[in-house]
Design an enzyme around this catalytic site. Structure first.
Site, short mmCIF file in Angstrom:
data_model
loop_
_atom_site.label_atom_id
_atom_site.label_comp_id
_atom_site.label_asym_id
_atom_site.label_seq_id
_atom_site.Cartn_x
_atom_site.Cartn_y
_atom_site.Cartn_z
N CYS A 2 0.97 -1.33 -0.02
CA CYS A 2 -0.07 -0.13 -0.04
C CYS A 2 0.92 1.34 0.09
O CYS A 2 2.11 1.14 0.50
CB CYS A 2 -1.04 0.06 1.15
SG CYS A 2 -1.88 -1.32 1.31
N ARG A 27 3.00 0.11 -5.41
CA ARG A 27 2.70 -0.57 -4.15
C ARG A 27 1.56 -1.16 -3.97
O ARG A 27 1.38 -1.92 -2.95
CB ARG A 27 3.19 0.71 -3.10
CG ARG A 27 4.30 1.42 -3.13
CD ARG A 27 4.46 2.38 -1.96
NE ARG A 27 4.49 1.68 -0.53
CZ ARG A 27 5.65 1.39 -0.11
NH1 ARG A 27 6.78 1.47 -0.63
NH2 ARG A 27 5.62 0.79 1.15
N TRP A 74 -3.12 -2.44 -1.50
CA TRP A 74 -2.82 -3.90 -1.90
C TRP A 74 -3.51 -4.63 -0.82
O TRP A 74 -2.91 -4.77 0.33
CB TRP A 74 -1.61 -4.24 -2.13
CG TRP A 74 -1.06 -5.38 -2.61
CD1 TRP A 74 -1.30 -5.79 -3.86
CD2 TRP A 74 -0.63 -6.39 -1.93
NE1 TRP A 74 -0.73 -7.06 -4.23
CE2 TRP A 74 -0.44 -7.71 -3.00
CE3 TRP A 74 -0.27 -6.88 -0.45
CZ2 TRP A 74 -0.14 -8.82 -2.52
CZ3 TRP A 74 0.06 -8.11 -0.22
CH2 TRP A 74 0.12 -9.01 -1.27
N ASN A 98 -0.69 1.53 5.94
CA ASN A 98 0.23 0.64 5.39
C ASN A 98 0.93 -0.47 6.27
O ASN A 98 1.45 0.01 7.37
CB ASN A 98 1.22 1.43 4.77
CG ASN A 98 2.47 0.39 3.88
OD1 ASN A 98 2.05 -0.56 3.46
ND2 ASN A 98 3.59 0.76 3.76
N GLU A 482 14.56 -16.83 -13.79
CA GLU A 482 13.91 -15.40 -14.00
C GLU A 482 12.95 -15.26 -15.13
O GLU A 482 12.05 -14.38 -15.12
CB GLU A 482 14.95 -14.30 -14.01
CG GLU A 482 14.79 -13.12 -14.56
CD GLU A 482 14.04 -12.12 -13.34
OE1 GLU A 482 13.68 -12.61 -12.47
OE2 GLU A 482 13.61 -11.07 -13.71
N GLU A 489 4.54 -13.67 -14.01
CA GLU A 489 4.04 -12.33 -13.54
C GLU A 489 3.19 -11.54 -14.26
O GLU A 489 2.20 -10.96 -14.10
CB GLU A 489 5.40 -11.55 -13.21
CG GLU A 489 6.08 -11.73 -11.94
CD GLU A 489 7.13 -10.69 -11.80
OE1 GLU A 489 7.27 -10.02 -11.00
OE2 GLU A 489 8.26 -11.04 -12.71
N HIS A 505 14.26 -35.56 -15.46
CA HIS A 505 13.75 -36.09 -14.08
C HIS A 505 12.59 -35.46 -14.07
O HIS A 505 12.06 -35.33 -13.01
CB HIS A 505 14.71 -35.55 -13.15
CG HIS A 505 16.21 -36.08 -13.08
ND1 HIS A 505 16.24 -37.39 -13.11
CD2 HIS A 505 17.36 -35.58 -13.33
CE1 HIS A 505 17.64 -37.86 -13.00
NE2 HIS A 505 18.45 -36.60 -13.45
N LYS A 604 4.84 -4.09 -6.03
CA LYS A 604 6.37 -3.86 -6.27
C LYS A 604 7.16 -3.94 -4.90
O LYS A 604 8.14 -4.78 -5.00
CB LYS A 604 6.86 -2.76 -6.94
CG LYS A 604 8.46 -2.58 -7.08
CD LYS A 604 8.60 -1.64 -8.49
CE LYS A 604 9.97 -1.83 -8.83
NZ LYS A 604 10.29 -2.97 -9.50
C1 G6P Z 1 8.11 -8.23 -5.54
C2 G6P Z 1 8.23 -7.65 -7.02
C3 G6P Z 1 9.51 -8.24 -7.69
C4 G6P Z 1 10.66 -8.36 -6.82
C5 G6P Z 1 10.42 -8.81 -5.29
C6 G6P Z 1 11.58 -8.55 -4.30
O1 G6P Z 1 7.64 -9.67 -5.81
O2 G6P Z 1 7.10 -7.55 -7.71
O3 G6P Z 1 9.56 -7.55 -8.81
O4 G6P Z 1 11.75 -8.92 -7.32
O5 G6P Z 1 9.33 -8.20 -4.65
O6 G6P Z 1 11.66 -7.16 -4.17
P1 G6P Z 1 13.02 -6.62 -3.58
O7 G6P Z 1 12.53 -5.01 -3.36
O8 G6P Z 1 13.27 -7.12 -2.22
O9 G6P Z 1 13.81 -6.87 -4.58
#
Ligand code: G6P
Length: 609
Positions: A2, A27, A74, A98, A482, A489, A505, A604
């Site tokens: 949030c 956020r 959120w 928040n 990744e 995502e 496997h 994020k």
């Molecule tokens: C969230 C975001 C990702 C990010 C992860 C870790 O899931 O959507 O993009 O990699 O958090 O965030 P950080 O700020 O700790 O790298």
């Protein structure tokens, strides 16, 4: 998560809050709301869905006032809906919150047993009730808040408006980020600098357990016991941090294209270009410690975890030091036994991810030195760690991380060289080779970005696959993970990343004509083995998209699409290999009509467990 924004003392307060919420939408973005004090009353407008819905309501019926609070949500407690949107208003009190109130069930029962009606499903509304009760008792906003804070358990950053106190605002935090911007005769309080940047570069970060009380143009900082404390006002330099799409359709696309420049910038503080040497002055202060390090642990979440996995290869191969990587949410609960003389590296773009922050605190409790690799300076992790390094990626807005990943990789490369150097494991010629290779990387990245058009054209076809398997070996295994994460995502499609050697496997059973197999096969020492894995996948009908080194005829023959990368050292390959995977996810998600910058259910910065 949030995002919260408060504004005191401005005629354009509503606009300041809405603009601030826009910059904090990363956020959370499932509902939003605003409350403004017009001198007599507090009025509130809330809307389910993106901020745009709130803006539409306000365009028809603006709120008046110089003081106000806003929130972009959120959902944690209670689904996204107007009734669960903040601000929560009870009696004459409105709050935005928040974080998470962990004892909300007890508080709820307690308030209900007092005969009070609870209107939403949220934990946050309970804060408004508690403040309202205390304001009635004490008649004062600051004393009310002082009495409420001990009743709350969990993580919370809160802004409070009170009808009876038209010139006042109070804000407090017990963990989540909160900072105050000091503009001309006015104040902006927010979860992130982004909301404050347009108005002032004079800011103060609130630490855990701190309160700011504002009355017209006066302000005071307190601790939780309402004892006044002094805090410095910092001048923040953000000249690079222009938060615009700059002609791109999406922030994510802009950030993908920014990567060569970001990578170059991330190296700047750590490299002496003239001497082709690594210079990490802050780390050199702890040279004796680094010399003695026998074990490195890297802890992170999400995309940062995958950069940590690449870091494991770098630290072991370049520095010759044992390295283990852990997902923060696992690490913190598995009673880790950290050996003496070890270093714990926490990687986090935001510096606020709750699990990674908890892992940092756990490592400190065990008496082990911690080093952060964050993008956001002054973030909680940055402040709490013993040693700091920075991604220097600039502001990243797209929820799916791209340039922060690249910049983490570049700092991890430099750090591996630094560690090798202090341990006496690095010849000058090796140092020069590493530095030269890193300095040449941005221009190689530029050339890989030209695959944008390929993926834009191929997206319609790619989106019809039933799933994607991403395969890689060695340093490309984390890149495969990744790539799969990005597709999940953004495109909401089934995607898995696998170490190519593990295919037999299990994942082989998934392969048929409906399954795309993205094979990362640059010509490194595992190349031949990767090719065998690729043959196996192709023989089962897998639709192979391969990413390899320039002019690889074999790979081309085996694939329906072959994307070539410039020939570089093994440690540079990940910088290049990840770019096509980012572009693939972006264009497939876009072709599917998804909101790429703000994918559903995600945020994020994950400041809750
Ligand atoms: C969230 C975001 C990702 C990010 C992860 C870790 O899931 O959507 O993009 O990699 O958090 O965030 P950080 O700020 O700790 O790298």
């Amino acid at each position: 998560m949030c995002g919260i924004v408060g504004c005191v003392g401005r005629d354009d307060a509503q606009d300041v809050i809405i603009k601030g919420l826009k910059s904090l939408e990363y956020r959370g973005y499932d509902s939003a709301g605003i409350a403004m004090h017009n001198g007599d009353y507090i009025n509130r407008t809330r809307a389910k869905g993106k901020l745009m819905n709130l803006e539409q309501k306000l365009a028809k019926d603006p709120l008046i006032g110089k003081n106000g609070i806003g929130h972009t949500r959120w959902a944690t407690h209670g689904p996204p809906s107007e009734k669960n949107a903040h601000p929560h208003s009870i009696g004459g009190v409105s709050i935005v919150h928040n974080g998470i109130i962990e004892n909300y069930l007890e508080l709820r029962d307690q308030l209900k047993s007092m005969g009070l009606d609870i209107y939403s499903d949220t934990d946050s509304e309970l804060i408004a009730h508690l403040v309202n009760i205390e304001v009635k008792k004490t008649g004062e906003l600051a004393s009310a808040v002082k009495n409420v804070i001990p009743q709350l358990e969990g993580a919370f950053a809160v802004l409070v408006l009170s009808e009876k106190h038209p010139d006042e605002m109070i804000a407090f935090t017990n963990g989540p980020p909160l900072l105050v911007g000091f503009a001309e005769e006015s104040f902006i309080i927010a979860s992130d600098l982004l909301a404050i940047m347009p108005y002032t570069n004079k800011v103060t970060y609130l630490s855990e357990g701190e309160i700011i009380y504002i009355n017209k143009t006066n302000y005071k900082f307190f601790n939780n016991d309402l004892k006044e404390i002094q805090k410095n006002i910092e001048t923040v330099d953000w000249s690079d941090e222009l938060v615009e799409k700059s002609g791109y359709s999406h922030f994510m696309l802009k950030e993908i294209f920014e990567q060569p420049r970001s990578m170059a910038k991330s190296l700047e503080p750590y490299i002496d270009v003239d001497n082709h040497s690594i210079t990490m002055p802050e780390l050199e202060k702890h040279a004796d410690f680094f010399k003695s390090v026998e074990q490195v642990y890297i802890i992170a979440c999400g995309t940062s975890f995958y950069s940590g996995m690449v870091g494991e290869y770098l630290i072991e191969k370049i520095a010759g030091v044992s390295c283990k990587v852990d997902i923060a949410s696992e690490f913190r609960y598995r009673e880790p036994k950290l050996i003496k003389n070890s270093l714990v590296i926490l990687i986090s773009q935001s510096g606020e991810t709750a699990d990674t922050l908890a892992a940092l605190r756990l490592a400190k409790e065990q008496g082990v030195k911690t080093m952060t690799l964050c993008n956001v300076q002054h973030s909680s992790m940055d402040r709490e760690s013993d040693i700091q390094t920075y991604m220097n990626a600039g502001v990243e807005i797209g929820v799916a991380s791209t340039k922060a990943f690249i910049c983490s990789l570049s700092v991890l490369n430099v750090f591996s060289g630094f560690l090798a150097k202090v341990k006496g494991n690095f010849e000058k010629s090796e140092e020069e080779k590493l530095v030269k290779a890193l300095l040449a990387t941005p221009s190689h990245m530029e050339s890989v970005l030209t695959y944008d058009k390929f993926f834009a054209d191929a997206a319609e076809r790619l989106k019809s696959y039933k799933g994607f398997l991403y395969m890689g070996r060695g340093v490309h295994f984390p890149i495969a993970l990744e790539g799969a994460l990005k597709l999940k995502e953004l495109a909401y499609m089934h995607a898995e990343g696998y170490a190519a050697g593990e295919m037999k496997h299990g994942p082989l059973a998934l392969i048929d004509e409906q399954m795309a197999v993205v094979m990362l096969a640059p010509q490194d020492d595992l190349y031949e083995k990767t090719i065998s894995n690729l043959e196996t996948a192709k023989a089962r009908g897998g639709q192979v998209i391969s990413i390899g080194t320039i002019q690889d005829k074999k790979l081309k023959e085996l694939s329906i699409n072959f994307l070539s990368l410039p020939e570089v050292d093994w440690n540079i390959n990940p910088f290049l290999a990840v770019i096509p995977l980012q572009l693939l996810s972006f264009h497939v998600a876009n072709a599917l009509g998804h909101d790429v910058d703000q994918p559903r259910n995600l945020a994020k910065s994950v400041t809750v467990e």
